[in-house]
Design a protein around this motif. Structure first.
Motif, mmCIF file in Angstrom:
data_model
loop_
_atom_site.group_PDB
_atom_site.id
_atom_site.type_symbol
_atom_site.label_atom_id
_atom_site.label_comp_id
_atom_site.label_asym_id
_atom_site.label_seq_id
_atom_site.Cartn_x
_atom_site.Cartn_y
_atom_site.Cartn_z
ATOM 1 N N ALA A 53 1.995 1.741 -3.413
ATOM 2 C CA ALA A 53 0.903 2.128 -4.307
ATOM 3 C C ALA A 53 0.550 3.598 -4.149
ATOM 4 C CB ALA A 53 -0.328 1.258 -4.040
ATOM 5 N N LEU A 54 0.613 4.107 -2.912
ATOM 6 C CA LEU A 54 0.244 5.506 -2.645
ATOM 7 C C LEU A 54 1.446 6.451 -2.707
ATOM 8 C CD1 LEU A 54 -2.308 5.093 0.317
ATOM 9 C CD2 LEU A 54 -2.791 5.442 -2.121
ATOM 10 N N THR A 58 -9.577 -2.268 -0.769
ATOM 11 C CA THR A 58 -9.955 -3.654 -1.020
ATOM 12 C C THR A 58 -11.374 -3.855 -0.506
ATOM 13 O OG1 THR A 58 -7.662 -4.389 -0.786
ATOM 14 C CG2 THR A 58 -9.369 -6.074 -0.663
ATOM 15 N N THR A 61 0.831 -1.207 0.000
ATOM 16 C CA THR A 61 0.000 0.000 0.000
ATOM 17 C C THR A 61 0.863 1.254 0.000
ATOM 18 O OG1 THR A 61 -1.888 -1.059 1.082
ATOM 19 C CG2 THR A 61 -1.679 1.324 1.331
ATOM 20 N N PRO A 98 -1.812 8.896 -7.030
ATOM 21 C CA PRO A 98 -2.588 7.864 -6.329
ATOM 22 C C PRO A 98 -3.086 8.370 -4.981
ATOM 23 C CG PRO A 98 -0.245 7.383 -6.180
ATOM 24 C CD PRO A 98 -0.375 8.562 -7.107
ATOM 25 N N ARG A 130 -9.374 -5.342 -5.313
ATOM 26 C CA ARG A 130 -8.392 -4.377 -4.806
ATOM 27 C C ARG A 130 -8.160 -3.334 -5.890
ATOM 28 N NH1 ARG A 130 -1.912 -4.162 -4.297
ATOM 29 N NH2 ARG A 130 -1.845 -2.167 -3.194
ATOM 30 N N VAL A 151 -6.465 0.549 -6.838
ATOM 31 C CA VAL A 151 -5.642 1.727 -6.569
ATOM 32 C C VAL A 151 -6.116 2.811 -7.536
ATOM 33 C CG1 VAL A 151 -3.336 2.702 -6.536
ATOM 34 C CG2 VAL A 151 -3.690 0.326 -5.824
ATOM 35 N N ASP A 196 -6.178 3.232 -1.956
ATOM 36 C CA ASP A 196 -5.875 1.812 -2.126
ATOM 37 C C ASP A 196 -6.934 1.059 -1.336
ATOM 38 O OD1 ASP A 196 -4.940 -0.748 -2.342
ATOM 39 O OD2 ASP A 196 -2.959 -0.346 -1.507
#
Length: 262
Positions: A126-127, A231, A123, A226, A217, A219, A229
């Motif tokens: 991703a961010l 789920t 995460t 981004p 999930r 993103v 994130d």
């Protein structure tokens, strides 16, 4: 439901190359899909065996397969019923609240928790967060007409969405982001898989542990930044996924369409 109330069979189970349980399964499928509304009881195994002149083992096999497919559901002590129709979950960026209202359902949201904590490495990457940087974690339970449909556990960028927990998160999150941050998520990468419900998720959704779930999930970003994130665990007995597939080369650099509902 008495046998008399069940649609009069126009098909018969006959001797031949197709097994009798398969013939009966298709006869029952036709009645369920074309003639019976959700929640309708079907005749007992004994009644169906008499009506179609087959053994109860044949009936049990046919019904069992339709239960596995989600067309029928068994209720202990009460019988077998036609299952609630699955919601067609199309993959695009839309608020869960708006999507349910569009279907004529009343959406509600329960906040399960809001915390600021260190996210998993996947995460954080991703961010675009730094090492040991906390993110905003939001957990919600989504219902439609009072029926729990999805559990959401998401992470949000702490700097770009500072003050997120001060908003009314029982409403559409995307509407709140647009109103208070001028954020309109315009792109998302989404992965979908099947999973069995753990005890906590099963409890929240009102289903048995081990029941099938559809897990998404996603993103999501705006202008390449981004911000989310998320789920989501959707009940497998209430949802199906529809996707538009276009012929393209895996090397074309054109990704498939992604999205979901919030």
């Amino acid at each position: 439901m008495s046998a008399a109330a069940f649609p009069t069979p126009s098909d018969r189970v006959v001797d031949g190359p197709t097994p009798k349980h398969a013939q009966l399964r298709e006869i029952l499928r036709k009645a369920v899909e074309r003639e019976l509304p959700p929640g309708s009881p079907i005749p007992s195994e004994r009644e169906l065996a008499e009506r179609y002149q087959v053994s109860r083992l044949t009936v049990r096999s046919a019904i069992g397969k339709l239960v596995e497919e989600g067309l029928l559901s068994r209720v202990r002590g009460k019988g077998t019923f036609t299952a609630t129709r699955r919601i067609d979950l199309q993959l695009y960026l839309m608020s869960f609240t708006d999507d349910m209202r569009r279907r004529g359902l009343v959406p509600t949201t329960e906040i399960l928790g809001t915390t600021s904590e260190i996210p998993p490495t996947t995460t954080a990457n991703a961010l675009g967060l730094g090492e040991a940087q906390a993110a905003l974690r939001l957990r919600r339970l989504r219902r439609a007409d009072g029926v729990p449909l999805a559990v959401e556990r998401g992470w949000y960028h702490p700097d770009r969405l500072a003050g997120l927990f001060e908003l009314d998160l029982t409403q559409s999150l995307y509407a709140q982001l647009a109103q208070h941050y001028d954020v309109r998520l315009d792109h998302a990468w989404q992965t979908v898989w099947a999973e069995s419900a753990d005890r906590e998720t099963a409890r929240l959704l009102g289903i048995k542990a081990g029941s099938p779930l559809l897990v998404f999930r996603r993103v999501a970003s705006m202008n390449g930044d981004p911000l989310e994130d998320m789920t989501s665990w959707y009940r497998g007995d209430h949802y199906q996924v529809t996707m538009q597939l276009d012929r393209s080369s895996p090397d074309s650099g054109i990704p498939a369409k992604h999205g979901g509902t919030r």
